[in-house]
Write a protein that holds these residues in place. Structure first.
Motif, short mmCIF file in Angstrom:
data_model
loop_
_atom_site.label_atom_id
_atom_site.label_comp_id
_atom_site.label_asym_id
_atom_site.label_seq_id
_atom_site.Cartn_x
_atom_site.Cartn_y
_atom_site.Cartn_z
N PRO A 18 64.52 -4.79 -29.50
CA PRO A 18 64.11 -5.96 -30.30
C PRO A 18 65.28 -6.72 -30.92
O PRO A 18 65.24 -7.95 -31.02
CB PRO A 18 63.21 -5.35 -31.38
N ALA A 19 66.34 -6.03 -31.32
CA ALA A 19 67.47 -6.70 -31.97
C ALA A 19 68.39 -7.39 -30.97
O ALA A 19 69.25 -8.18 -31.37
CB ALA A 19 68.27 -5.70 -32.78
N GLN A 20 68.22 -7.14 -29.69
CA GLN A 20 69.11 -7.71 -28.67
C GLN A 20 68.57 -9.07 -28.21
O GLN A 20 68.04 -9.22 -27.12
CB GLN A 20 69.24 -6.74 -27.49
N THR A 21 68.75 -10.06 -29.05
CA THR A 21 68.20 -11.39 -28.76
C THR A 21 68.85 -12.01 -27.53
O THR A 21 68.18 -12.67 -26.74
CB THR A 21 68.38 -12.31 -29.97
N ALA A 22 70.16 -11.84 -27.37
CA ALA A 22 70.83 -12.43 -26.21
C ALA A 22 70.29 -11.82 -24.92
O ALA A 22 70.12 -12.52 -23.91
CB ALA A 22 72.33 -12.22 -26.31
N CYS A 23 70.01 -10.54 -24.95
CA CYS A 23 69.45 -9.86 -23.78
C CYS A 23 68.07 -10.41 -23.46
O CYS A 23 67.76 -10.73 -22.31
CB CYS A 23 69.39 -8.35 -24.04
N ARG A 24 67.23 -10.57 -24.49
CA ARG A 24 65.86 -11.03 -24.26
C ARG A 24 65.81 -12.50 -23.84
O ARG A 24 64.87 -12.92 -23.18
CB ARG A 24 65.02 -10.79 -25.51
N GLU A 25 66.82 -13.27 -24.24
CA GLU A 25 66.82 -14.70 -23.92
C GLU A 25 67.60 -15.02 -22.64
O GLU A 25 67.62 -16.17 -22.20
CB GLU A 25 67.43 -15.48 -25.09
N ALA A 26 68.23 -14.03 -22.04
CA ALA A 26 69.00 -14.27 -20.83
C ALA A 26 68.08 -14.67 -19.68
O ALA A 26 66.95 -14.18 -19.59
CB ALA A 26 69.79 -13.03 -20.45
N PRO A 27 68.53 -15.55 -18.81
CA PRO A 27 67.68 -15.96 -17.68
C PRO A 27 67.44 -14.80 -16.73
O PRO A 27 68.32 -13.98 -16.50
CB PRO A 27 68.50 -17.07 -17.00
N ALA A 28 66.24 -14.72 -16.21
CA ALA A 28 65.89 -13.67 -15.26
C ALA A 28 66.25 -14.10 -13.85
O ALA A 28 66.35 -15.29 -13.55
CB ALA A 28 64.40 -13.35 -15.35
N GLY A 29 66.45 -13.13 -13.00
CA GLY A 29 66.82 -13.43 -11.62
C GLY A 29 65.66 -13.26 -10.65
O GLY A 29 65.86 -13.01 -9.47
N GLY A 30 64.44 -13.42 -11.17
CA GLY A 30 63.26 -13.25 -10.33
C GLY A 30 62.31 -12.28 -10.97
O GLY A 30 62.62 -11.65 -11.99
N ASP A 31 61.15 -12.14 -10.41
CA ASP A 31 60.13 -11.26 -10.96
C ASP A 31 59.44 -10.49 -9.81
O ASP A 31 58.48 -10.99 -9.23
CB ASP A 31 59.11 -12.06 -11.76
N PRO A 32 59.95 -9.31 -9.48
CA PRO A 32 61.12 -8.64 -10.08
C PRO A 32 62.41 -9.17 -9.47
O PRO A 32 62.40 -9.90 -8.49
CB PRO A 32 60.88 -7.18 -9.71
N GLU A 33 63.52 -8.76 -10.09
CA GLU A 33 64.83 -9.22 -9.61
C GLU A 33 65.25 -8.52 -8.33
O GLU A 33 66.00 -9.08 -7.53
CB GLU A 33 65.87 -9.01 -10.71
#
Length: 211
Positions: free
Chosen positions: A38-53
């Motif tokens: 929860p505290a890793q905002t940069a991780c959670r806001e990073a763009p995804a590379g697909g679903d799933p990647e």
């Protein structure tokens, strides 16, 4: 399981998917969510590379590649010092867990891997390695002191690296330190190693370096 430091993955495919998620943050069908706290905002806001990647085809291709890698070739296995070191390896009791030979299943998925004798120097089982190597937490059915026997094949090539570190967390700076950290079920073999004269230890190290 047979994969991972604590044998917590049952197949090579599971191990790859877990490593891709835990080490690289790549999602797959087995790990569909990003491993962000929860505290890793940069991780959670990073763009995804697909679903799933990672697609199922990519996971299967990586698993095929890793399953069919050729084992590392031994070096100078017939030299007198290496032969003496191998005898010490068995006399100390190291081979009870670091088993020299195993055989693949006759019904392995790949025809190339069926009923093959190979030399990994492990039994692929969990063992109580004592309080000195405990990590302080359980992992599935493995307790804090339990570790899968590390395969020794190729360890001589790892030793040649500038940043070689042995054991599960790299704490041992040499083969001697790695052996002396052994405890629990390996305590007796460790103590026999500690009582060896210097020449016998050198021969044992030479044998390990040949793997």
């Amino acid at each position: 399981g047979r994969f991972g430091f604590k044998s917590n993955n049952a197949s090579l495919l599971d191990q790859i998917a877990a490593a891709m998620a835990g080490d690289l943050g790549l999602t797959s069908r087995a790990y569909p969510a990003q491993p962000c706290m929860p505290a890793q905002t940069a991780c959670r806001e990073a763009p995804a590379g697909g679903d799933p990647e990672l697609s199922e085809a990519q996971l299967q291709t990586i698993a095929f590649y890793l399953a069919h890698l050729q084992p590392p070739a031994r070096r100078d296995p017939d030299s007198p010092g290496v032969r003496r070191g191998e005898r010490h390896f068995h006399a100390l009791g190291c081979a009870a867990c670091h088993r020299p030979q195993l055989r693949t299943a006759a019904d392995a998925a790949s025809p190339l891997l069926r009923d093959r004798l190979f030399e990994p120097y492990t039994d692929l089982l969990l063992h109580d390695m004592g309080e000195g190597l405990a990590d302080g937490r359980p992992d599935h059915l493995a307790g804090p002191r339990d570790w899968r026997t590390a395969p020794l094949w190729g360890i001589g090539q790892v030793q040649a690296g500038n940043a070689a570190g042995f054991l599960h967390d790299g704490r041992a700076r040499s083969l001697a330190e790695a052996i002396l950290w052994h405890g629990g079920e390996a305590q007796a073999a460790r103590d026999r190693y500690a009582a060896l004269p210097r020449t016998a230890r050198d021969d044992l190290h030479g044998f390990l370096g040949s793997l």
